[in-house]
Design a protein around this motif. Structure first.
Motif, PDB file in Angstrom:
ATOM      1  N   GLU A 289       2.332  29.122  63.364  1.00  0.00           N
ATOM      2  CA  GLU A 289       1.679  28.015  62.987  1.00  0.00           C
ATOM      3  C   GLU A 289       0.302  28.326  62.532  1.00  0.00           C
ATOM      4  O   GLU A 289      -0.156  27.755  61.578  1.00  0.00           O
ATOM      5  CB  GLU A 289       1.607  26.813  63.836  1.00  0.00           C
ATOM      6  CG  GLU A 289       0.894  25.627  63.515  1.00  0.00           C
ATOM      7  CD  GLU A 289       1.539  24.988  62.153  1.00  0.00           C
ATOM      8  OE1 GLU A 289       0.460  24.484  61.436  1.00  0.00           O
ATOM      9  OE2 GLU A 289       2.857  25.098  62.196  1.00  0.00           O
ATOM     10  N   ARG A 290      -0.622  29.051  63.261  1.00  0.00           N
ATOM     11  CA  ARG A 290      -1.844  29.591  62.607  1.00  0.00           C
ATOM     12  C   ARG A 290      -1.891  30.330  61.528  1.00  0.00           C
ATOM     13  O   ARG A 290      -2.692  30.167  60.632  1.00  0.00           O
ATOM     14  CB  ARG A 290      -2.443  30.295  63.789  1.00  0.00           C
ATOM     15  CG  ARG A 290      -3.650  30.742  63.373  1.00  0.00           C
ATOM     16  CD  ARG A 290      -4.841  29.790  63.874  1.00  0.00           C
ATOM     17  NE  ARG A 290      -6.235  29.974  63.340  1.00  0.00           N
ATOM     18  CZ  ARG A 290      -7.260  30.518  64.204  1.00  0.00           C
ATOM     19  NH1 ARG A 290      -6.759  30.686  65.444  1.00  0.00           N
ATOM     20  NH2 ARG A 290      -8.395  30.753  63.695  1.00  0.00           N
ATOM     21  N   VAL A 291      -0.779  31.208  61.392  1.00  0.00           N
ATOM     22  CA  VAL A 291      -0.704  31.748  59.876  1.00  0.00           C
ATOM     23  C   VAL A 291      -0.344  30.942  58.899  1.00  0.00           C
ATOM     24  O   VAL A 291      -1.049  30.882  57.684  1.00  0.00           O
ATOM     25  CB  VAL A 291       0.450  32.901  60.044  1.00  0.00           C
ATOM     26  CG1 VAL A 291       0.758  33.410  58.675  1.00  0.00           C
ATOM     27  CG2 VAL A 291       0.068  33.937  61.030  1.00  0.00           C
ATOM     28  N   ARG A 292       0.289  29.961  59.117  1.00  0.00           N
ATOM     29  CA  ARG A 292       0.621  28.881  58.010  1.00  0.00           C
ATOM     30  C   ARG A 292      -0.523  28.040  57.681  1.00  0.00           C
ATOM     31  O   ARG A 292      -0.731  27.943  56.505  1.00  0.00           O
ATOM     32  CB  ARG A 292       1.825  27.814  58.296  1.00  0.00           C
ATOM     33  CG  ARG A 292       3.066  28.647  58.477  1.00  0.00           C
ATOM     34  CD  ARG A 292       4.337  27.384  58.148  1.00  0.00           C
ATOM     35  NE  ARG A 292       4.104  27.057  56.708  1.00  0.00           N
ATOM     36  CZ  ARG A 292       4.604  27.730  55.722  1.00  0.00           C
ATOM     37  NH1 ARG A 292       5.301  28.929  55.834  1.00  0.00           N
ATOM     38  NH2 ARG A 292       4.623  27.269  54.567  1.00  0.00           N
ATOM     39  N   ARG A 293      -1.376  27.911  58.852  1.00  0.00           N
ATOM     40  CA  ARG A 293      -2.525  26.978  58.387  1.00  0.00           C
ATOM     41  C   ARG A 293      -3.688  27.877  57.705  1.00  0.00           C
ATOM     42  O   ARG A 293      -4.283  27.233  56.717  1.00  0.00           O
ATOM     43  CB  ARG A 293      -3.017  26.332  59.745  1.00  0.00           C
ATOM     44  CG  ARG A 293      -4.264  25.673  59.808  1.00  0.00           C
ATOM     45  CD  ARG A 293      -4.606  24.892  61.197  1.00  0.00           C
ATOM     46  NE  ARG A 293      -4.840  25.674  61.935  1.00  0.00           N
ATOM     47  CZ  ARG A 293      -4.399  26.130  63.104  1.00  0.00           C
ATOM     48  NH1 ARG A 293      -2.986  25.734  63.186  1.00  0.00           N
ATOM     49  NH2 ARG A 293      -4.938  26.990  64.007  1.00  0.00           N
ATOM     50  N   GLU A 294      -3.840  29.220  58.141  1.00  0.00           N
ATOM     51  CA  GLU A 294      -4.890  29.785  57.767  1.00  0.00           C
ATOM     52  C   GLU A 294      -4.621  30.256  56.229  1.00  0.00           C
ATOM     53  O   GLU A 294      -5.399  30.688  55.534  1.00  0.00           O
ATOM     54  CB  GLU A 294      -5.261  31.288  58.554  1.00  0.00           C
ATOM     55  CG  GLU A 294      -5.730  30.710  60.065  1.00  0.00           C
ATOM     56  CD  GLU A 294      -7.076  30.322  59.885  1.00  0.00           C
ATOM     57  OE1 GLU A 294      -8.057  30.359  58.974  1.00  0.00           O
ATOM     58  OE2 GLU A 294      -7.645  29.782  60.906  1.00  0.00           O
ATOM     59  N   LEU A 295      -3.208  30.380  55.977  1.00  0.00           N
ATOM     60  CA  LEU A 295      -3.045  31.180  54.543  1.00  0.00           C
ATOM     61  C   LEU A 295      -2.115  30.012  53.936  1.00  0.00           C
ATOM     62  O   LEU A 295      -1.236  30.237  53.182  1.00  0.00           O
ATOM     63  CB  LEU A 295      -2.155  32.351  54.748  1.00  0.00           C
ATOM     64  CG  LEU A 295      -2.829  33.250  55.647  1.00  0.00           C
ATOM     65  CD1 LEU A 295      -1.914  34.666  55.686  1.00  0.00           C
ATOM     66  CD2 LEU A 295      -3.945  33.986  54.854  1.00  0.00           C
ATOM     67  N   SER A 296      -2.487  28.803  54.248  1.00  0.00           N
ATOM     68  CA  SER A 296      -1.757  27.625  53.614  1.00  0.00           C
ATOM     69  C   SER A 296      -1.949  27.519  51.867  1.00  0.00           C
ATOM     70  O   SER A 296      -0.559  27.200  51.261  1.00  0.00           O
ATOM     71  CB  SER A 296      -2.240  26.185  54.106  1.00  0.00           C
ATOM     72  OG  SER A 296      -3.693  25.953  53.632  1.00  0.00           O
ATOM     73  N   ASP A 297      -2.839  27.930  51.464  1.00  0.00           N
ATOM     74  CA  ASP A 297      -2.998  27.857  49.865  1.00  0.00           C
ATOM     75  C   ASP A 297      -2.051  28.799  49.443  1.00  0.00           C
ATOM     76  O   ASP A 297      -1.637  28.512  48.022  1.00  0.00           O
ATOM     77  CB  ASP A 297      -4.387  28.187  49.640  1.00  0.00           C
ATOM     78  CG  ASP A 297      -4.710  29.708  49.981  1.00  0.00           C
ATOM     79  OD1 ASP A 297      -4.560  30.125  51.371  1.00  0.00           O
ATOM     80  OD2 ASP A 297      -5.533  30.283  49.398  1.00  0.00           O
ATOM     81  N   ILE A 298      -1.849  29.970  50.064  1.00  0.00           N
ATOM     82  CA  ILE A 298      -0.480  30.856  49.421  1.00  0.00           C
ATOM     83  C   ILE A 298       0.865  30.322  49.948  1.00  0.00           C
ATOM     84  O   ILE A 298       1.745  30.342  49.141  1.00  0.00           O
ATOM     85  CB  ILE A 298      -0.896  32.330  50.213  1.00  0.00           C
ATOM     86  CG1 ILE A 298      -2.161  32.747  49.728  1.00  0.00           C
ATOM     87  CG2 ILE A 298       0.078  33.083  49.426  1.00  0.00           C
ATOM     88  CD1 ILE A 298      -2.594  34.052  50.350  1.00  0.00           C
TER      89      ILE A 298
END
Length: 288
Positions: A234-243
């Motif tokens: 979930e942290r990865v999705r949040r931090e790299l959400s623009d991608i």
């Protein structure tokens, strides 16, 4: 990183090659880590890295093995190409020296890097527990991925021919056609998993396979290798959400899922298969 090979002959051969590399580069084995000398093995003993003290001070000496007929090519020259072409603001250990030699049908390549004091975030590509990483680390990762994506290169990390062949086969369980042509291409590290990321100070390791890939590939790969730890995924999705939330990011996820499902057939990271299949359904469904 992988475990020490089961074949003692491979272990002995690679350790002997590492000793030869030390002599050739004017280096000496580095200090012992807790529990013994730190060794980092590649897949099936193809590579061996260890700390070394050389002409540039504390370093990391990595030896790569290949048969004569397979030496050269993308994986062989990747680190040198990265040192020459990837801007220094993409954090990684500097490559100082390279030597190659042959012994019969075997070819070896020695690479002497700066020593990265901070270890890899994970001992294995698949994350086992949530890492403690700062906001600055995540910001640095976003900047690094963005900076790398604009590098111009003729190197290829993922080929269209592979997508055309593999995606229909490994995503057939979805029961519907999937696109095989990405919305865009960009330059990627190509192996951005948790064993190739150092922390708490960000450094990106192992530049063998970098090159062009479907846009969003690195973010999608890191997310897939995080699925065993939902908090970090979930942290990865949040931090790299623009991608990851983009059309290109969703396609890149399907590419990564295809590759990991294929590697699972060979016995690699089988624990991820249920989560990968579930995520493929989510990405390819209405609303992605």
């Amino acid at each position: 990183m992988f475990s020490e090979p089961d074949d003692p002959a491979v272990v002995d051969r690679m350790r002997a090659a590492h000793a030869v590399a030390c002599a050739a580069l004017g280096a000496a084995p580095g200090p012992l880590a807790a529990g013994g000398t730190r060794e980092a093995w590649g897949w099936r003993g193809r590579t061996l890295g260890r700390p070394a003290t050389g002409p540039y001070g504390p370093g990391w000496l990595r030896v790569v093995h290949s048969s004569v007929e397979r030496a050269g090519g993308k994986l062989w020259t990747g680190p040198e190409d990265a040192e020459r072409l990837v801007p220094r603001h993409v954090p990684r250990p500097r490559l100082h020296l390279v030597r190659e030699w042959a012994e019969g049908d075997d070819v070896y390549r020695a690479e002497l890097y700066d020593y990265v004091a901070d270890g890899a975030v994970s001992a294995a590509p698949v994350l086992g527990e949530a890492p403690r990483l700062t906001a600055a680390w995540w910001s640095g990762l976003r900047t690094a991925i963005g900076g790398l994506s604009t590098v111009r290169t003729e190197r290829t990390a993922v080929r269209q021919a592979y997508l055309d062949r593999a995606m229909p086969r490994y995503l057939d369980f979805l029961g519907r056609p999937v696109p095989t042509v990405p919305p865009a291409w960009s330059t990627a590290h190509g192996d951005l998993h948790w064993a190739n990321l150092a922390g708490p100070h960000l450094s990106i390791l192992d530049w063998e396979g970098w090159g062009t890939a479907p846009a969003g590939y690195d973010a999608a790969l890191l997310y897939a290798y995080s699925l065993a730890v939902p908090e970090t995924a979930e942290r990865v999705r949040r931090e790299l959400s623009d991608i990851l939330a983009s059309e290109a990011g969703r396609f890149a996820e399907l590419v990564v899922i295809t590759e990991l499902l294929q590697s699972a057939e060979r016995g690699d990271n089988r624990e991820l298969v249920p989560a990968l299949r579930q995520r493929a359904g989510e990405v390819s469904g209405p609303g992605g």
